[in-house]
Design a protein around this motif. Structure first.
Motif, PDB file in Angstrom:
ATOM      1  N   GLY A   5      99.776 -14.766 -21.488  1.00  0.00           N
ATOM      2  CA  GLY A   5      99.640 -14.291 -22.856  1.00  0.00           C
ATOM      3  C   GLY A   5      98.809 -15.243 -23.691  1.00  0.00           C
ATOM      4  O   GLY A   5      98.481 -16.354 -23.276  1.00  0.00           O
ATOM      5  N   PHE A   6      98.459 -14.785 -24.879  1.00  0.00           N
ATOM      6  CA  PHE A   6      97.721 -15.605 -25.829  1.00  0.00           C
ATOM      7  C   PHE A   6      98.712 -16.202 -26.822  1.00  0.00           C
ATOM      8  O   PHE A   6      99.283 -15.457 -27.628  1.00  0.00           O
ATOM      9  N   GLU A  34      91.311 -25.631 -26.710  1.00  0.00           N
ATOM     10  CA  GLU A  34      91.307 -25.686 -25.249  1.00  0.00           C
ATOM     11  C   GLU A  34      92.616 -25.167 -24.655  1.00  0.00           C
ATOM     12  O   GLU A  34      92.614 -24.428 -23.666  1.00  0.00           O
ATOM     13  N   ALA A  35      93.738 -25.539 -25.264  1.00  0.00           N
ATOM     14  CA  ALA A  35      95.051 -25.197 -24.701  1.00  0.00           C
ATOM     15  C   ALA A  35      95.484 -23.777 -25.016  1.00  0.00           C
ATOM     16  O   ALA A  35      96.088 -23.104 -24.166  1.00  0.00           O
ATOM     17  N   PHE A  36      95.177 -23.292 -26.224  1.00  0.00           N
ATOM     18  CA  PHE A  36      95.749 -22.036 -26.683  1.00  0.00           C
ATOM     19  C   PHE A  36      94.753 -20.883 -26.765  1.00  0.00           C
ATOM     20  O   PHE A  36      95.143 -19.745 -26.996  1.00  0.00           O
ATOM     21  N   VAL A  37      93.459 -21.175 -26.573  1.00  0.00           N
ATOM     22  CA  VAL A  37      92.442 -20.119 -26.622  1.00  0.00           C
ATOM     23  C   VAL A  37      91.675 -20.059 -25.307  1.00  0.00           C
ATOM     24  O   VAL A  37      91.788 -19.105 -24.541  1.00  0.00           O
ATOM     25  N   ARG A  38      90.870 -21.067 -25.059  1.00  0.00           N
ATOM     26  CA  ARG A  38      89.997 -21.023 -23.889  1.00  0.00           C
ATOM     27  C   ARG A  38      90.789 -21.019 -22.581  1.00  0.00           C
ATOM     28  O   ARG A  38      90.475 -20.260 -21.661  1.00  0.00           O
ATOM     29  N   GLN A  94      87.918 -10.081 -26.066  1.00  0.00           N
ATOM     30  CA  GLN A  94      87.769 -11.052 -27.163  1.00  0.00           C
ATOM     31  C   GLN A  94      89.111 -11.279 -27.848  1.00  0.00           C
ATOM     32  O   GLN A  94      89.868 -10.333 -28.096  1.00  0.00           O
ATOM     33  N   ILE A  95      89.395 -12.545 -28.149  1.00  0.00           N
ATOM     34  CA  ILE A  95      90.593 -12.902 -28.898  1.00  0.00           C
ATOM     35  C   ILE A  95      90.168 -13.607 -30.181  1.00  0.00           C
ATOM     36  O   ILE A  95      89.209 -14.379 -30.195  1.00  0.00           O
ATOM     37  N   SER A  96      90.875 -13.314 -31.274  1.00  0.00           N
ATOM     38  CA  SER A  96      90.582 -13.928 -32.566  1.00  0.00           C
ATOM     39  C   SER A  96      91.837 -13.853 -33.419  1.00  0.00           C
ATOM     40  O   SER A  96      92.879 -13.349 -32.978  1.00  0.00           O
ATOM     41  N   ALA A  97      91.728 -14.324 -34.655  1.00  0.00           N
ATOM     42  CA  ALA A  97      92.867 -14.226 -35.567  1.00  0.00           C
ATOM     43  C   ALA A  97      93.225 -12.775 -35.854  1.00  0.00           C
ATOM     44  O   ALA A  97      94.357 -12.472 -36.250  1.00  0.00           O
ATOM     45  N   HIS A 184     101.439 -12.184 -26.901  1.00  0.00           N
ATOM     46  CA  HIS A 184     101.827 -13.527 -26.491  1.00  0.00           C
ATOM     47  C   HIS A 184     102.496 -13.547 -25.123  1.00  0.00           C
ATOM     48  O   HIS A 184     103.029 -14.584 -24.709  1.00  0.00           O
ATOM     49  N   ALA A 185     102.458 -12.438 -24.410  1.00  0.00           N
ATOM     50  CA  ALA A 185     103.103 -12.338 -23.100  1.00  0.00           C
ATOM     51  C   ALA A 185     102.108 -11.829 -22.062  1.00  0.00           C
ATOM     52  O   ALA A 185     101.004 -11.399 -22.384  1.00  0.00           O
ATOM     53  N   ALA A 186     102.528 -11.857 -20.801  1.00  0.00           N
ATOM     54  CA  ALA A 186     101.658 -11.423 -19.714  1.00  0.00           C
ATOM     55  C   ALA A 186     101.255  -9.963 -19.850  1.00  0.00           C
ATOM     56  O   ALA A 186     100.244  -9.538 -19.276  1.00  0.00           O
ATOM     57  N   ALA A 187     102.013  -9.195 -20.629  1.00  0.00           N
ATOM     58  CA  ALA A 187     101.688  -7.781 -20.838  1.00  0.00           C
ATOM     59  C   ALA A 187     100.297  -7.605 -21.434  1.00  0.00           C
ATOM     60  O   ALA A 187      99.659  -6.567 -21.240  1.00  0.00           O
TER      61      ALA A 187
END
Length: 221
Positions: A5-6, A34-38, A94-97, A184-187
């Motif tokens: 998840g993100f 690095e830890a929470f996005v990339r 793509q992930i963003s706010a 925020h999960a594997a889903a």
């Protein structure tokens, strides 16, 4: 690393970057990027690679050389899968706010590719197939977009069947989801997988009917 998840911390990182798009902010929070996005995005595309192929994860830095907007950092992180040999028809995530976005199709075509695209759209069989697929995707919640002419393209008439598709110089579709607990999960990975599968027929049509350009690559400026 298996995609899980993100994390919400990644979205918070981008909220901060939107408020302070500076080297000072970036340097102070790069470890969070690095830890929470990339890291999670790389894990996601690695999980999807056996089915769709390897992805290119884009750099976080903006190319500001020819832009009036001189903010140095992108406020989103994207990755694209463009299988070798297809020429046209890619997958994007793509992930963003603002949450998660997924896309498929083609974003830029050379003139020879546009010509083949329009010939296929004008063809009774191939054009009808694309029209049906675009209608299916739109009804399934995808936004249909792309670079389009305002006027009727040369060689065609305003009365031509599928004139709106003929105006396209590129064609892609997108779905977006606002932040929610499932992100925020594997889903979230399965949602991307299902969306990419949904757009696979469009990519197959583009690969078969548009293909790669015969033009030489553009020199880097």
């Amino acid at each position: 690393m298996t995609f899980a998840g993100f994390p919400d911390e990644g979205l918070v990182f981008y909220e901060g970057l939107e408020a302070d798009n500076s080297r000072t902010y970036w340097t102070a929070h790069k470890s969070e990027y690095e830890a929470f996005v990339r890291g999670p995005l790389q894990a996601l595309v690695d999980d999807l690679a056996p089915e769709f192929g390897p992805a290119k994860v884009f750099r976080p830095y903006r190319d500001v050389r020819f832009s009036h907007d001189k903010t140095p950092y992108k406020t989103h992180q994207g990755a694209v899968v463009n299988p070798e040999g297809r020429g046209a028809g890619a997958w994007y995530v793509q992930i963003s706010a603002d949450g998660l976005a997924v896309s498929g199709g083609c974003w830029r075509l050379e003139s020879d590719q546009v010509a083949r695209y329009r010939r296929a759209v004008a063809d009774a069989v191939q054009g009808a197939a694309l029209e049906k697929e675009v209608a299916r995707l739109r009804s399934a919640g995808w936004t249909v977009d792309g670079d389009r002419l305002v006027r009727v393209p040369a060689g065609f008439s305003a009365d031509d069947d599928r004139i709106e598709l003929l105006k396209h110089r590129s064609l892609h579709v997108t779905r977006r989801w606002e932040p929610a607990d499932w992100l925020h999960a594997a889903a979230a990975g399965e949602r991307v997988r299902e969306a990419w599968r949904d757009v696979a027929p469009l990519n197959t049509w583009l690969a078969a009917n548009v293909g790669a350009t015969a033009k030489e690559p553009r020199p880097r400026r």
